[in-house]
Design an enzyme around this catalytic site. Structure first.
Site, PDB file in Angstrom:
ATOM      1  N   ARG A  78       0.855  -1.192   0.000  1.00 44.11           N
ATOM      2  CA  ARG A  78       0.000   0.000   0.000  1.00 44.11           C
ATOM      3  C   ARG A  78       0.890   1.241   0.000  1.00 44.11           C
ATOM      4  NH1 ARG A  78      -2.805   3.247   4.667  1.00 44.11           N
ATOM      5  NH2 ARG A  78      -3.903   4.719   3.342  1.00 44.11           N
ATOM      6  N   HIS A 123      -2.885  10.965   0.281  1.00 44.80           N
ATOM      7  CA  HIS A 123      -2.431  10.780   1.660  1.00 44.80           C
ATOM      8  C   HIS A 123      -1.812  12.104   2.122  1.00 44.80           C
ATOM      9  CE1 HIS A 123      -1.163   7.474   4.698  1.00 44.80           C
ATOM     10  NE2 HIS A 123      -0.881   8.632   5.264  1.00 44.80           N
ATOM     11  N   GLU A 168      -7.696   8.699   5.807  1.00 42.25           N
ATOM     12  CA  GLU A 168      -8.060   9.393   7.049  1.00 42.25           C
ATOM     13  C   GLU A 168      -8.614  10.795   6.851  1.00 42.25           C
ATOM     14  OE1 GLU A 168      -4.881   9.223   9.909  1.00 42.25           O
ATOM     15  OE2 GLU A 168      -4.891   7.040   9.976  1.00 42.25           O
ATOM     16  N   ASN A 307      -7.730   2.263   9.533  1.00 45.44           N
ATOM     17  CA  ASN A 307      -6.455   2.497  10.223  1.00 45.44           C
ATOM     18  C   ASN A 307      -6.750   2.498  11.712  1.00 45.44           C
ATOM     19  OD1 ASN A 307      -5.367   2.856   7.713  1.00 45.44           O
ATOM     20  ND2 ASN A 307      -4.825   5.015   7.995  1.00 45.44           N
ATOM     21  N   TYR A 309      -4.866   2.086  15.685  1.00 45.64           N
ATOM     22  CA  TYR A 309      -3.645   1.971  16.482  1.00 45.64           C
ATOM     23  C   TYR A 309      -3.906   1.805  17.971  1.00 45.64           C
ATOM     24  CZ  TYR A 309      -1.010   3.641  12.403  1.00 45.64           C
ATOM     25  OH  TYR A 309      -0.438   3.772  11.161  1.00 45.64           O
ATOM     26  N   GLU A 377      -3.777   0.168   8.023  1.00 43.95           N
ATOM     27  CA  GLU A 377      -2.651   0.577   8.883  1.00 43.95           C
ATOM     28  C   GLU A 377      -2.863   0.063  10.290  1.00 43.95           C
ATOM     29  OE1 GLU A 377      -1.667   4.771   9.109  1.00 43.95           O
ATOM     30  OE2 GLU A 377      -1.925   5.005   6.946  1.00 43.95           O
TER      31      GLU A 377
HETATM   32  C1  FCB Z   1      -1.639   7.628  10.484  1.00 40.37           C
HETATM   33  C2  FCB Z   1      -1.184   8.124   9.131  1.00 40.37           C
HETATM   34  C3  FCB Z   1       0.172   7.616   8.724  1.00 40.37           C
HETATM   35  C4  FCB Z   1       1.143   7.567   9.886  1.00 40.37           C
HETATM   36  C5  FCB Z   1       0.527   6.880  11.070  1.00 40.37           C
HETATM   37  C6  FCB Z   1       1.437   6.756  12.262  1.00 40.37           C
HETATM   38  O1  FCB Z   1      -2.571   8.509  10.988  1.00 40.37           O
HETATM   39  O2  FCB Z   1      -2.116   7.750   8.151  1.00 40.37           O
HETATM   40  O3  FCB Z   1       0.625   8.399   7.662  1.00 40.37           O
HETATM   41  O4  FCB Z   1       1.586   8.833  10.178  1.00 40.37           O
HETATM   42  O5  FCB Z   1      -0.647   7.550  11.456  1.00 40.37           O
END
Ligand code: FCB
Length: 469
Positions: A78, A123, A168, A307, A309, A377
């Site tokens: 990607r 992006h 995002e 995405n 985290y 992500e």
């Molecule tokens: C996300 C972004 C990516 C990177 C990660 C840590 O929000 O899409 O570009 O910065 O965080």
């Protein structure tokens, strides 16, 4: 070894973004974008005063990088296309052939290595001339984006069949135009972000419709969008107030973009309308869509890119008088926080809570009628760049374990997983102080050499064995 395995059709990859890795900011005919402008004019906004001028020099390392991806054994890569590399002034009347050639080479090498190119159109690196006419809050950017998308389909669509329009939108709009967390660093809180999102959703919908009108028949691909969300959970499950705050957090983060595309819910609309009136506005700070626009946007994604985290607990906002109005956080009206028990990372916002990923996948399945989800992500940062990155390995193992549970026990339709990131790179306002890569990049060295970290070997093993050790 974990109890379950990844289904044979499940695909793995790694992710990057143009501005974060390419470098060559003024080479190969590329125009200036908003990140070039901001890093050059406002180094004070970047933690280490750095820029993406050279980054990982990926623009010059197509061969080497595809070689590493081949070693790693990924199914897909990607990456994003730099709009200013294709259209230096942002508009479709002037195409930069060198930019087209660069991505053609990358795509062709990937395909020769049997790696599927998974392409993000946008992006965050908006051509500077388009910012000069207002950027995303200007509604005309929707059609300007569609012209850009049209060129991408035309030039690359014979080989690229997996498209993501936007990465995002929440971050693009909220941070770009409301809270100054990202370029172009505007601070029109409670207004700029809503105008941006309005244009962006129309741009996405129109780009999707264009594909099905002019390209799908021949190219047979699919077009989606990547949304970011944390898992939101009530601080106290017994408290109705906390449950309501959690619901608002979801609706104003993920729902802001997912509702118009994947459902018919309109929760933000009434809240912001009421709030705007109280503040003395005649009309809502949240612009509304026409019926025609609603038709364009609804159902305009073949998959939901996600995405993810980290997670947060939600409770009622105390001391809400301290939150400036109008503002998006005041509209959400929820206090969000992370547990002090969760392991920290190299980023203040990122704390490890693997179960959050499974819970979020289930939430999406239930709310949005079981869409196909691709995790575009997921990853972990540190500030040392150590090659013995045990904490990153643990992060991937534990989050992927939750993906396995979501697939096998909750029957969530998740089909892809991309690790962020392929290599250490320019982490936006954090510059080079935070590293997310599974390959280490030596930024001190002019040649930006890459070295695999332990996580690269573990990730490779997961892909090969289809399971977690
Ligand atoms: C996300 C972004 C990516 C990177 C990660 C840590 O929000 O899409 O570009 O910065 O965080």
């Amino acid at each position: 070894k974990a109890q379950y395995e990844f289904p044979t059709e499940f695909e793995f990859g790694v992710a990057t973004a143009s501005y974060q890795i390419e470098g060559a900011w003024n080479d190969g005919g590329k125009g200036e974008n908003i990140w070039d402008r901001m890093t050059h004019q406002r180094p004070d906004l970047i933690d280490d005063g750095s820029t993406g001028d050279h980054a990982c020099l990926s623009y010059y390392k197509t061969d080497e990088d595809v070689g590493l991806l081949t070693d790693l054994g990924v199914d897909f890569y990607r990456f994003s296309i730099s709009w200013s590399r294709i259209l230096p002034n942002g508009h479709a009347n002037q195409i930069n052939q060198e930019g087209i050639d660069y991505y053609n080479e990358l795509i062709n090498r990937l395909i020769a290595a049997r790696i599927t190119p998974f392409v993000t159109m946008f992006h965050w690196d908006l051509p500077q001339p388009l910012q000069e006419i207002g950027g995303w809050p200007n509604p005309f950017l929707a059609d300007i984006f569609v012209d850009y998308a049209n060129i991408l389909y035309k030039e690359f669509g014979d080989r690229v069949t997996d498209w993501i329009t936007f990465n995002e939108p929440l971050v693009i709009c909220e941070q770009g135009y409301s809270t100054a967390g990202k370029a172009p660093a505007y601070t029109q809180d409670g207004i700029g972000g809503y105008l941006c999102a309005h244009t962006l959703l129309i741009a996405h919908g129109k780009a999707y419709r264009l594909y099905y009108r002019d390209y799908f028949e021949e190219q047979k691909g699919r077009v989606g969008i990547t949304l970011d969300s944390r898992m939101y959970m009530p601080a106290d499950e017994e408290s109705q107030e906390d449950l309501d705050a959690t619901e608002r957090a979801f609706q104003f983060v993920l729902g802001w973009y997912a509702n118009p595309i994947f459902s018919k819910e309109e929760i933000m609309k009434s809240r912001i309308e009421a709030q705007s009136q109280e503040e003395g506005f005649l009309s809502s700070r949240l612009p509304s869509f026409t019926d025609e626009e609603i038709q364009i946007i609804r159902g305009s994604a073949d998959f939901l890119g996600l995405n993810h985290y980290t997670s947060e607990y939600c409770t009622t906002l105390t001391g809400s008088e301290d939150v400036p109005r109008p503002s998006h956080s005041a509209d959400i009206d929820a206090f969000r926080y992370q547990s002090p028990d969760w392991e920290s990372s190299g980023s203040v916002w990122l704390k490890v809570y693997p179960e959050g990923l499974r819970k979020l996948l289930v939430w999406i399945k239930q709310r949005y009628n079981n869409p196909e989800i691709m995790i575009t992500e997921n990853g972990f940062s540190d500030r040392t760049g150590t090659l013995a990155d045990c904490r990153r390995v643990n992060y991937f193992n534990s989050y992927l374990e939750q993906v396995l549970l979501a697939i096998h026990e909750d029957e969530v339709n998740v089909t892809r997983y991309a690790a962020w990131s392929f290599m250490d790179n320019f982490e936006w306002r954090r510059g080079y102080t935070e590293r997310f890569g599974i390959y280490y990049v030596d930024f001190e060295d002019d040649d930006k050499p890459r070295t695999p970290k332990m996580s690269a070997f573990v990730f490779k093993n997961i892909m090969q064995t289809r399971g977690i050790d």
